[in-house]
Design a protein around this motif. Sequence first.
Motif, mmCIF file in Angstrom:
data_model
loop_
_atom_site.group_PDB
_atom_site.id
_atom_site.type_symbol
_atom_site.label_atom_id
_atom_site.label_comp_id
_atom_site.label_asym_id
_atom_site.label_seq_id
_atom_site.Cartn_x
_atom_site.Cartn_y
_atom_site.Cartn_z
ATOM 1 N N HIS A 17 0.828 -1.198 0.000
ATOM 2 C CA HIS A 17 0.000 0.000 0.000
ATOM 3 C C HIS A 17 0.873 1.263 0.000
ATOM 4 O O HIS A 17 1.935 1.294 0.623
ATOM 5 N N TYR A 18 0.365 2.292 -0.650
ATOM 6 C CA TYR A 18 1.017 3.602 -0.672
ATOM 7 C C TYR A 18 0.448 4.430 0.486
ATOM 8 O O TYR A 18 -0.776 4.566 0.629
ATOM 9 N N TYR A 26 1.042 9.032 6.315
ATOM 10 C CA TYR A 26 2.179 8.158 6.609
ATOM 11 C C TYR A 26 1.858 7.270 7.810
ATOM 12 O O TYR A 26 1.370 7.738 8.839
ATOM 13 N N GLY A 27 2.120 5.984 7.661
ATOM 14 C CA GLY A 27 1.884 5.044 8.750
ATOM 15 C C GLY A 27 0.476 4.506 8.842
ATOM 16 O O GLY A 27 0.209 3.613 9.649
ATOM 17 N N SER A 68 4.626 1.562 1.595
ATOM 18 C CA SER A 68 5.726 2.049 0.756
ATOM 19 C C SER A 68 5.472 3.461 0.269
ATOM 20 O O SER A 68 4.337 3.853 -0.013
ATOM 21 N N ALA A 69 6.573 4.220 0.117
ATOM 22 C CA ALA A 69 6.532 5.539 -0.504
ATOM 23 C C ALA A 69 6.739 5.448 -2.008
ATOM 24 O O ALA A 69 6.683 6.472 -2.696
ATOM 25 N N ASP A 86 11.113 2.043 -1.625
ATOM 26 C CA ASP A 86 11.160 2.757 -0.351
ATOM 27 C C ASP A 86 10.175 2.121 0.622
ATOM 28 O O ASP A 86 8.959 2.172 0.403
ATOM 29 N N LEU A 87 10.704 1.525 1.689
ATOM 30 C CA LEU A 87 9.887 0.849 2.689
ATOM 31 C C LEU A 87 9.579 1.800 3.838
ATOM 32 O O LEU A 87 10.490 2.242 4.545
ATOM 33 N N ASP A 88 8.304 2.111 4.018
ATOM 34 C CA ASP A 88 7.872 2.954 5.133
ATOM 35 C C ASP A 88 7.587 2.130 6.387
ATOM 36 O O ASP A 88 7.873 2.569 7.499
#
Length: 224
Positions: A17-18, A26-27, A68-69, A86-88
Amino acid sequence: MPAPSHYFERLCGVPVHYDRQPVADYGSLGVPRRFYATPATEAALDALFQEVFALAPPRFGAPVAILSAGAYVDKPGQHGAGKAFDLDGILWQHRRFLTSEQRQDKVLYLGIQACCLRHFGTVLGYNYNVAHQDHLHIDLGRPVAFRESKSVTYFYQEVLNAFFDKNLIIDGEYGSGTNDALRAARTSMGLGSISKVDNYRAFLAGIAAIVKDTLAVQPETALV
């Protein structure tokens, strides 16, 4: 740069998921999205998350989403080549991991970072600079190998302090103190020189195993 035609929506069967504005916070759970990347990048990510999910104790529950971003981005570099991700964070049923919470959730963060380094030659994390405090950047721009670069030296220093009772300054400088402590650690693990790729990957697997054992008995204090 044109996007690769190949894309994925899941890794190891888990939705990706974005979780960035303007579509999500975020998060948060974020939103499903197609992530464009080369097939080799997807294969490396699948192998990575298979190892990451193996770190989690049963109390975490099943993984719900990888946050992910992004992967492909129309710009120069590995993102533009479709070879970066990019792993958030990761959401399990009963546990949340966010890269921005590295200081509160260091054991799990270091285990995931070790898994990343086993599959991607470049891994930029929380200590690298302010821009990477909210994600782990990973890419296939160079092969997996032992390096003395700033980005990975931060990882060595954090691991040596956390799991081998060292008291190194976390400065990203690969000096004699870091070198000696790293040599002692890999020797205690029964490994030869980690300048050999097989030994280096075995060292990282050993760190992941330490993390798995630590998480199995660690009281759950991280944010859920």
